[in-house]
Design a protein around this motif. Sequence first.
Motif, PDB file in Angstrom:
ATOM      1  N   SER A 182     -76.726  74.534 -97.171  1.00 45.13           N
ATOM      2  CA  SER A 182     -76.648  74.501 -95.714  1.00 45.13           C
ATOM      3  C   SER A 182     -75.714  73.397 -95.262  1.00 45.13           C
ATOM      4  N   ILE A 183     -75.087  73.639 -94.126  1.00 51.03           N
ATOM      5  CA  ILE A 183     -74.228  72.664 -93.452  1.00 51.03           C
ATOM      6  C   ILE A 183     -75.003  72.284 -92.198  1.00 51.03           C
ATOM      7  N   VAL A 204     -75.386  79.041 -95.915  1.00 50.02           N
ATOM      8  CA  VAL A 204     -74.240  79.675 -96.573  1.00 50.02           C
ATOM      9  C   VAL A 204     -74.667  80.186 -97.948  1.00 50.02           C
ATOM     10  N   TYR A 205     -74.234  81.387 -98.293  1.00 50.94           N
ATOM     11  CA  TYR A 205     -74.468  81.969 -99.613  1.00 50.94           C
ATOM     12  C   TYR A 205     -73.115  82.299-100.223  1.00 50.94           C
ATOM     13  N   LYS A 226     -67.519  85.414-102.579  1.00 42.75           N
ATOM     14  CA  LYS A 226     -67.393  85.692-101.149  1.00 42.75           C
ATOM     15  C   LYS A 226     -68.396  84.812-100.399  1.00 42.75           C
ATOM     16  N   ILE A 227     -67.960  84.193 -99.315  1.00 45.21           N
ATOM     17  CA  ILE A 227     -68.817  83.349 -98.493  1.00 45.21           C
ATOM     18  C   ILE A 227     -69.561  84.227 -97.497  1.00 45.21           C
ATOM     19  N   ILE A 228     -70.885  84.146 -97.505  1.00 43.57           N
ATOM     20  CA  ILE A 228     -71.716  84.929 -96.591  1.00 43.57           C
ATOM     21  C   ILE A 228     -72.541  83.960 -95.758  1.00 43.57           C
ATOM     22  N   ILE A 229     -72.467  84.109 -94.434  1.00 42.50           N
ATOM     23  CA  ILE A 229     -73.244  83.286 -93.522  1.00 42.50           C
ATOM     24  C   ILE A 229     -74.271  84.196 -92.859  1.00 42.50           C
ATOM     25  N   ILE A 241     -75.585  85.192 -84.054  1.00 45.09           N
ATOM     26  CA  ILE A 241     -75.229  83.781 -83.982  1.00 45.09           C
ATOM     27  C   ILE A 241     -75.653  83.226 -82.627  1.00 45.09           C
ATOM     28  N   GLN A 242     -76.291  82.059 -82.649  1.00 47.35           N
ATOM     29  CA  GLN A 242     -76.762  81.428 -81.413  1.00 47.35           C
ATOM     30  C   GLN A 242     -75.579  81.115 -80.510  1.00 47.35           C
TER      31      GLN A 242
END
Length: 68
Positions: A25-26, A44-45, A51-54, A59-60
């Motif tokens: 997490s960021i 983040v995965y 591949k970056i998956i959020i 999204i807020q």
Amino acid sequence: MEMVPTLTNLETHDQREIIPETCFSIEPGIYLPGEFGVRLEIDVYVSKEKKIIIPGEPIQQEIVKIKC
């Protein structure tokens, strides 16, 4: 899937490599003493294919004030 704690170089110097099939997490934040504080969390995965998956849709779009 392995869970990786929050990565930061502010509190501690972190040199771990981000590898496929891990999560982290960021969590940027801003705190004004005696006024207010805001902290965000972006999970983040990293897939096997790098591949970056959020996750976490939707999204807020606004800040929600919490009375404390």
